[in-house]
Design an enzyme around this catalytic site. Structure first.
Site, PDB file in Angstrom:
ATOM      1  N   ASP A   1      50.694  50.059  37.734  1.00  0.00           N
ATOM      2  CA  ASP A   1      49.545  50.031  38.645  1.00  0.00           C
ATOM      3  C   ASP A   1      49.484  51.352  39.401  1.00  0.00           C
ATOM      4  O   ASP A   1      50.498  51.890  39.840  1.00  0.00           O
ATOM      5  CB  ASP A   1      49.684  48.843  39.613  1.00  0.00           C
ATOM      6  CG  ASP A   1      48.395  48.537  40.326  1.00  0.00           C
ATOM      7  OD1 ASP A   1      47.819  47.455  40.069  1.00  0.00           O
ATOM      8  OD2 ASP A   1      47.953  49.362  41.156  1.00  0.00           O
TER       9      ASP A   1
ATOM     10  N   ASN B   1      44.165  37.784  39.713  1.00  0.00           N
ATOM     11  CA  ASN B   1      43.076  37.630  40.674  1.00  0.00           C
ATOM     12  C   ASN B   1      41.811  37.337  39.868  1.00  0.00           C
ATOM     13  O   ASN B   1      41.408  38.147  39.022  1.00  0.00           O
ATOM     14  CB  ASN B   1      42.910  38.908  41.496  1.00  0.00           C
ATOM     15  CG  ASN B   1      44.146  39.214  42.325  1.00  0.00           C
ATOM     16  OD1 ASN B   1      44.806  38.304  42.821  1.00  0.00           O
ATOM     17  ND2 ASN B   1      44.476  40.487  42.480  1.00  0.00           N
TER      18      ASN B   1
ATOM     19  N   GLN C   1      39.929  40.375  42.933  1.00  0.00           N
ATOM     20  CA  GLN C   1      39.775  41.120  41.675  1.00  0.00           C
ATOM     21  C   GLN C   1      38.841  42.313  41.885  1.00  0.00           C
ATOM     22  O   GLN C   1      37.750  42.170  42.442  1.00  0.00           O
ATOM     23  CB  GLN C   1      39.224  40.206  40.561  1.00  0.00           C
ATOM     24  CG  GLN C   1      39.195  40.913  39.211  1.00  0.00           C
ATOM     25  CD  GLN C   1      38.786  39.997  38.054  1.00  0.00           C
ATOM     26  OE1 GLN C   1      38.393  38.838  38.262  1.00  0.00           O
ATOM     27  NE2 GLN C   1      38.867  40.514  36.843  1.00  0.00           N
ATOM     28  N   SER C   2      39.285  43.476  41.442  1.00  0.00           N
ATOM     29  CA  SER C   2      38.470  44.685  41.573  1.00  0.00           C
ATOM     30  C   SER C   2      38.170  45.323  40.228  1.00  0.00           C
ATOM     31  O   SER C   2      37.215  46.092  40.115  1.00  0.00           O
ATOM     32  CB  SER C   2      39.162  45.703  42.483  1.00  0.00           C
ATOM     33  OG  SER C   2      40.438  46.053  41.974  1.00  0.00           O
ATOM     34  N   VAL C   3      38.969  45.022  39.215  1.00  0.00           N
ATOM     35  CA  VAL C   3      38.717  45.540  37.866  1.00  0.00           C
ATOM     36  C   VAL C   3      38.409  44.332  36.976  1.00  0.00           C
ATOM     37  O   VAL C   3      39.259  43.431  36.824  1.00  0.00           O
ATOM     38  CB  VAL C   3      39.918  46.322  37.311  1.00  0.00           C
ATOM     39  CG1 VAL C   3      39.644  46.776  35.880  1.00  0.00           C
ATOM     40  CG2 VAL C   3      40.224  47.535  38.197  1.00  0.00           C
TER      41      VAL C   3
ATOM     42  N   HIS D   1      43.631  40.917  33.685  1.00  0.00           N
ATOM     43  CA  HIS D   1      44.961  41.527  33.737  1.00  0.00           C
ATOM     44  C   HIS D   1      45.880  40.674  34.586  1.00  0.00           C
ATOM     45  O   HIS D   1      45.434  39.964  35.481  1.00  0.00           O
ATOM     46  CB  HIS D   1      44.894  42.955  34.285  1.00  0.00           C
ATOM     47  CG  HIS D   1      44.189  43.063  35.601  1.00  0.00           C
ATOM     48  ND1 HIS D   1      42.816  43.066  35.708  1.00  0.00           N
ATOM     49  CD2 HIS D   1      44.664  43.132  36.858  1.00  0.00           C
ATOM     50  CE1 HIS D   1      42.476  43.155  36.976  1.00  0.00           C
ATOM     51  NE2 HIS D   1      43.584  43.186  37.705  1.00  0.00           N
TER      52      HIS D   1
ATOM     53  N   HIS E   1      49.158  40.903  37.048  1.00  0.00           N
ATOM     54  CA  HIS E   1      50.038  41.764  37.842  1.00  0.00           C
ATOM     55  C   HIS E   1      51.467  41.246  37.687  1.00  0.00           C
ATOM     56  O   HIS E   1      51.719  40.050  37.886  1.00  0.00           O
ATOM     57  CB  HIS E   1      49.680  41.677  39.326  1.00  0.00           C
ATOM     58  CG  HIS E   1      48.322  42.204  39.675  1.00  0.00           C
ATOM     59  ND1 HIS E   1      48.128  43.436  40.255  1.00  0.00           N
ATOM     60  CD2 HIS E   1      47.084  41.657  39.550  1.00  0.00           C
ATOM     61  CE1 HIS E   1      46.833  43.626  40.469  1.00  0.00           C
ATOM     62  NE2 HIS E   1      46.175  42.556  40.053  1.00  0.00           N
TER      63      HIS E   1
END
Ligand code: DGP
Length: 110
Positions: free
Chosen positions: A28, A83, A90-92, A96, A98
């Site tokens: 990350d 997320n 969640q931003s992307v 995915h 983590h």
């Protein structure tokens, strides 16, 4: 193409720690723990909630990749977080997981 597809295609640099035909894992850019790796399917599913039965095998491969990454990183205790949606952080919008470890992780998360 999503950001993480561009990383998989080597169009954007990232510290890749593990890769198979279906899954890629990289550090990350803004680590929240001494070890913070993102594990993604190469297939660009935006969110976990977009997955369906046709993705069963792929999701299994992602989880096995998480365990393999953790082993390679020497983690015994670690957290796996997804997320799902902006309200959950969640931003992307490319699914995915983590993988966080290397420090004490409190529960519940904030
Ligand atoms: P989430 O908020 O769950 O969507 O997590 C997205 C994560 O992606 C966040 O922890 C930061 C990371 N990230 C964003 N942009 C980049 C990038 O260009 N490279 C890498 N390696 N990670 C990124």
């Amino acid at each position: 193409m999503t950001l993480f597809e561009k990383i998989a295609a080597r169009e954007i640099p990232a510290k890749i720690v593990y890769e198979t035909d279906d899954v890629i894992a990289f550090r990350d850019i803004s680590p929240q723990a001494p070890t913070h790796v993102l594990v993604c399917p190469k297939l660009a599913l935006p969110k976990l909630s977009d997955a369906s039965a046709e993705h069963t095998e792929l999701l299994g491969k992602c989880l096995l990749a998480v365990a393999e990454v953790a082993r390679r990183e020497g983690l015994v205790d670690y957290r796996v977080a997804i997320n799902n949606g902006a309200g959950a952080g969640q931003s992307v919008f490319h699914l995915h997981m983590h993988v966080l470890g290397g420090r004490t992780l409190s529960w519940p998360p904030g």
